[in-house]
Design a protein around this motif. Structure first.
Motif, PDB file in Angstrom:
ATOM      1  N   GLN A   1      18.692  -1.706  53.313  1.00 30.94           N
ATOM      2  CA  GLN A   1      17.377  -1.793  52.684  1.00 30.94           C
ATOM      3  C   GLN A   1      17.518  -1.187  51.297  1.00 30.94           C
ATOM      4  O   GLN A   1      17.970  -0.063  51.157  1.00 30.94           O
ATOM      5  CB  GLN A   1      16.368  -0.996  53.512  1.00 30.94           C
ATOM      6  CG  GLN A   1      14.958  -1.125  53.063  1.00 30.94           C
ATOM      7  CD  GLN A   1      14.294  -2.397  53.535  1.00 30.94           C
ATOM      8  OE1 GLN A   1      14.597  -2.890  54.598  1.00 30.94           O
ATOM      9  NE2 GLN A   1      13.393  -2.921  52.762  1.00 30.94           N
TER      10      GLN A   1
ATOM     11  N   ASP B   1      15.053  -0.767  48.766  1.00 29.35           N
ATOM     12  CA  ASP B   1      13.949  -0.207  48.001  1.00 29.35           C
ATOM     13  C   ASP B   1      13.474   1.170  48.462  1.00 29.35           C
ATOM     14  O   ASP B   1      13.084   1.986  47.650  1.00 29.35           O
ATOM     15  CB  ASP B   1      12.781  -1.187  47.928  1.00 29.35           C
ATOM     16  CG  ASP B   1      12.388  -1.755  49.281  1.00 29.35           C
ATOM     17  OD1 ASP B   1      13.073  -1.472  50.279  1.00 29.35           O
ATOM     18  OD2 ASP B   1      11.389  -2.485  49.345  1.00 29.35           O
TER      19      ASP B   1
ATOM     20  N   SER C   1      11.217  -1.687  58.380  1.00 21.95           N
ATOM     21  CA  SER C   1      12.035  -2.499  57.470  1.00 21.95           C
ATOM     22  C   SER C   1      11.590  -3.960  57.512  1.00 21.95           C
ATOM     23  O   SER C   1      10.997  -4.419  58.492  1.00 21.95           O
ATOM     24  CB  SER C   1      13.516  -2.393  57.841  1.00 21.95           C
ATOM     25  OG  SER C   1      13.768  -3.099  59.041  1.00 21.95           O
ATOM     26  N   ARG C   2      11.889  -4.691  56.438  1.00 18.16           N
ATOM     27  CA  ARG C   2      11.530  -6.117  56.389  1.00 18.16           C
ATOM     28  C   ARG C   2      12.146  -6.879  57.549  1.00 18.16           C
ATOM     29  O   ARG C   2      11.492  -7.710  58.176  1.00 18.16           O
ATOM     30  CB  ARG C   2      11.993  -6.721  55.058  1.00 18.16           C
ATOM     31  CG  ARG C   2      11.084  -6.421  53.904  1.00 18.16           C
ATOM     32  CD  ARG C   2      11.486  -7.216  52.677  1.00 18.16           C
ATOM     33  NE  ARG C   2      12.818  -6.884  52.205  1.00 18.16           N
ATOM     34  CZ  ARG C   2      13.106  -5.928  51.344  1.00 18.16           C
ATOM     35  NH1 ARG C   2      12.135  -5.185  50.862  1.00 18.16           N
ATOM     36  NH2 ARG C   2      14.334  -5.701  50.954  1.00 18.16           N
ATOM     37  N   THR C   3      13.419  -6.593  57.842  1.00 14.47           N
ATOM     38  CA  THR C   3      14.108  -7.288  58.930  1.00 14.47           C
ATOM     39  C   THR C   3      13.418  -7.028  60.265  1.00 14.47           C
ATOM     40  O   THR C   3      13.162  -7.957  61.033  1.00 14.47           O
ATOM     41  CB  THR C   3      15.580  -6.848  59.005  1.00 14.47           C
ATOM     42  OG1 THR C   3      16.187  -7.084  57.736  1.00 14.47           O
ATOM     43  CG2 THR C   3      16.334  -7.586  60.081  1.00 14.47           C
TER      44      THR C   3
ATOM     45  N   SER D   1      10.333  -6.025  60.709  1.00 17.72           N
ATOM     46  CA  SER D   1       8.991  -6.615  60.651  1.00 17.72           C
ATOM     47  C   SER D   1       9.036  -8.100  60.961  1.00 17.72           C
ATOM     48  O   SER D   1       8.223  -8.616  61.732  1.00 17.72           O
ATOM     49  CB  SER D   1       8.366  -6.409  59.266  1.00 17.72           C
ATOM     50  OG  SER D   1       8.161  -5.052  58.999  1.00 17.72           O
ATOM     51  N   GLU D   2       9.985  -8.790  60.340  1.00 21.69           N
ATOM     52  CA  GLU D   2      10.113 -10.230  60.574  1.00 21.69           C
ATOM     53  C   GLU D   2      10.461 -10.517  62.030  1.00 21.69           C
ATOM     54  O   GLU D   2       9.943 -11.466  62.621  1.00 21.69           O
ATOM     55  CB  GLU D   2      11.140 -10.829  59.626  1.00 21.69           C
ATOM     56  CG  GLU D   2      10.651 -10.874  58.195  1.00 21.69           C
ATOM     57  CD  GLU D   2      11.711 -11.296  57.192  1.00 21.69           C
ATOM     58  OE1 GLU D   2      12.848 -11.640  57.596  1.00 21.69           O
ATOM     59  OE2 GLU D   2      11.400 -11.277  55.985  1.00 21.69           O
TER      60      GLU D   2
ATOM     61  N   PRO E   1       6.129 -14.713  57.041  1.00 17.93           N
ATOM     62  CA  PRO E   1       6.623 -13.376  56.702  1.00 17.93           C
ATOM     63  C   PRO E   1       6.245 -12.911  55.295  1.00 17.93           C
ATOM     64  O   PRO E   1       5.989 -11.728  55.076  1.00 17.93           O
ATOM     65  CB  PRO E   1       8.143 -13.498  56.839  1.00 17.93           C
ATOM     66  CG  PRO E   1       8.366 -14.702  57.669  1.00 17.93           C
ATOM     67  CD  PRO E   1       7.192 -15.604  57.480  1.00 17.93           C
ATOM     68  N   GLU E   2       6.173 -13.836  54.349  1.00 20.15           N
ATOM     69  CA  GLU E   2       5.844 -13.443  52.970  1.00 20.15           C
ATOM     70  C   GLU E   2       4.391 -12.996  52.818  1.00 20.15           C
ATOM     71  O   GLU E   2       4.031 -12.395  51.800  1.00 20.15           O
ATOM     72  CB  GLU E   2       6.172 -14.567  51.981  1.00 20.15           C
ATOM     73  CG  GLU E   2       5.416 -15.851  52.206  1.00 20.15           C
ATOM     74  CD  GLU E   2       6.073 -16.811  53.185  1.00 20.15           C
ATOM     75  OE1 GLU E   2       5.537 -17.923  53.317  1.00 20.15           O
ATOM     76  OE2 GLU E   2       7.084 -16.481  53.821  1.00 20.15           O
TER      77      GLU E   2
ATOM     78  N   GLY F   1       3.719  -5.104  54.510  1.00 18.01           N
ATOM     79  CA  GLY F   1       4.386  -4.017  55.211  1.00 18.01           C
ATOM     80  C   GLY F   1       3.658  -3.605  56.475  1.00 18.01           C
ATOM     81  O   GLY F   1       2.447  -3.794  56.593  1.00 18.01           O
TER      82      GLY F   1
END
Length: 163
Positions: free
Chosen positions: A59, A61, A92-94, A96-97, A107-108, A112
């Motif tokens: 990650q 950011d 994390s984005r992963t 979350s997705e 997903p977009e 968060g």
């Protein structure tokens, strides 16, 4: 959004600051008030890392709790309890997705999935939150995230009541 009041403060803070229970979460921000106030921004600064270190980070950011936890523990440890602390965790984005992959929400559209931890006046609460990139009528991501946090707390043997 669901608020959970934590019943066993000592057990929870041990899991938060000493054990690895929350290590996979990312930190958006944290603040602590003891004899002084300290605020931390969880944003990573790319220039601090070598290119190899940066590329190895899953990650890019925000810092993982496992990186900030020792510093935060140093801030609060001592013979007196802190007056207050707040930690804003982000999934994390992963993750979350993966959690939301079977929903109709792209997903977009999810900014968060957050878990806000707040201690003050001897009470500790955890509050879930979801940020959306734009307004959505579908609240399925909120329900899924609330349920996931509820299951996480139970799996970690964290005693709570819903407010």
């Amino acid at each position: 959004m669901t608020a959970f009041e934590i019943s066993e403060l000592k057990d929870f803070t041990s899991k938060l600051f000493i054990q690895n229970t929350f290590d996979a979460f990312l930190v958006s921000q944290a603040s602590f008030t003891t004899s002084i106030s300290i605020t931390l921004d969880g944003s990573l600064h790319k220039d601090y890392f070598t290119d190899a270190e940066w590329e190895e980070m899953p990650q890019h950011d925000l810092a993982r709790w496992s990186l900030l936890k020792p510093l935060c523990f140093q801030i609060i440890k001592g013979s007196r309890l802190p007056e207050q602390f707040r930690i804003v965790f982000v999934l994390s984005r992963t993750a979350s997705e993966t959690l939301l992959r079977n929903t109709s929400v792209p997903p977009e559209q999810i900014g968060g999935l957050f878990l806000n931890i707040h201690y003050e006046h001897g009470a500790l609460t955890c509050v879930t939150g979801v940020s959306f990139a734009s307004f959505l009528m579908d609240r399925t991501p909120e329900r899924i995230w609330d349920d996931a946090v509820r299951q996480f707390l139970k799996k970690q043997n964290i005693l709570f009541s819903e407010l």
